[in-house]
Design a protein around this motif. Structure first.
Motif, PDB file in Angstrom:
ATOM      1  N   HIS A   6      25.583  51.617 -27.127  1.00  0.00           N
ATOM      2  CA  HIS A   6      25.805  50.551 -26.157  1.00  0.00           C
ATOM      3  C   HIS A   6      25.143  49.281 -26.681  1.00  0.00           C
ATOM      4  CE1 HIS A   6      26.736  54.078 -23.700  1.00  0.00           C
ATOM      5  NE2 HIS A   6      27.453  53.271 -22.956  1.00  0.00           N
ATOM      6  N   ASP A  55      30.237  50.874 -26.642  1.00  0.00           N
ATOM      7  CA  ASP A  55      30.862  50.774 -25.322  1.00  0.00           C
ATOM      8  C   ASP A  55      30.443  49.511 -24.578  1.00  0.00           C
ATOM      9  OD1 ASP A  55      31.965  53.185 -25.857  1.00  0.00           O
ATOM     10  OD2 ASP A  55      31.211  54.190 -24.068  1.00  0.00           O
ATOM     11  N   ASP A  56      31.350  49.000 -23.779  1.00  0.00           N
ATOM     12  CA  ASP A  56      31.125  47.935 -22.791  1.00  0.00           C
ATOM     13  C   ASP A  56      31.172  46.508 -23.357  1.00  0.00           C
ATOM     14  OD1 ASP A  56      30.687  50.150 -21.200  1.00  0.00           O
ATOM     15  OD2 ASP A  56      28.528  49.844 -20.997  1.00  0.00           O
ATOM     16  N   HIS A 118      35.297  49.546 -15.124  1.00  0.00           N
ATOM     17  CA  HIS A 118      34.305  50.587 -15.397  1.00  0.00           C
ATOM     18  C   HIS A 118      34.027  51.485 -14.187  1.00  0.00           C
ATOM     19  CE1 HIS A 118      30.881  52.521 -17.368  1.00  0.00           C
ATOM     20  NE2 HIS A 118      31.228  51.908 -18.476  1.00  0.00           N
TER      21      HIS A 118
HETATM   22 ZN   LIG Z   1      30.738  52.194 -20.461  1.00  0.00          ZN
END
Ligand SMILES: [Zn+2]
Length: 192
Positions: A6, A55-56, A118
């Motif tokens: 992340h 991710d994200d 999300h």
């Molecule tokens: Zn995520």
């Protein structure tokens, strides 16, 4: 093996989704004899292959992870959340904006999708809302003609309705953390 990151920061503190820059550097060093590939070229049965995913779409990726990835010349994948990118375009400095994504693309990164807002996808029963969460919007697809062929489940979780929509739009999807099912629609990954 698919690695999931992340944030990467010099001083990670106690944030469970942040990896220290030094740890990240050591982890990247430890896979230099492996074959680091994009998801499009990934064969889960090949133990010598590694896929690096984020991710994200946090800003820290461009500040701290990208220089390391560039040094090793590793390909990697960024799983974007539609609303987070929208926030970035409005000036929210926590997330990657379109300029960042272009820089990422020019340096071995490929853009993929991680839903619109999300949510826990398996809790959504309305199929229109579910489709809207899973399908990459055309506006976003324009940011990477080679990307948006893979999906990553928020919180790793899914159900059969979710998979049915993922099958329509993607080559496959990444899960992990005990939720993988051994198919290309819920591939395993290791959270770092
Ligand atoms: Zn995520």
């Amino acid at each position: 093996m698919i690695l999931t990151y992340h944030k990467v920061k010099p001083f990670p503190g106690k944030d469970p989704i942040t990896v220290g820059l030094f740890s990240f550097l050591c982890q990247m060093l430890s896979i230099r004899k492996k074959n680091v590939v994009h998801l499009n070229n990934y064969n889960p049965d090949d133990e010598n292959q590694v896929v690096i995913t984020f991710d994200d779409g946090y800003k820290e990726i461009i500040k701290y992870a990208l220089p390391v990835l560039k040094y090793f010349n590793y390909p990697f994948e960024i799983f974007l959340v539609g609303n987070f990118l929208e926030e970035a375009e409005k000036g929210n400095n926590n997330y990657l904006d379109k300029n960042d994504l272009e820089k990422i693309r020019q340096n071995g990164g490929r853009l993929q999708y991680h839903s619109k807002t999300h949510p826990h996808l398996e809790t959504i029963s309305d199929s229109t809302i579910l489709e809207d969460e899973i399908k990459t919007p055309d506006m976003l697809k324009m940011l990477d003609p080679e990307g948006f062929t893979w999906f990553a489940y928020p919180f790793w979780t899914y159900n059969n309705d979710v998979i049915a929509i993922v099958r329509k739009y993607y080559h496959g999807a990444r899960s992990g953390n005990g939720h993988a099912n051994g198919t290309v629609y819920a591939m395993d990954s290791k959270r770092q």
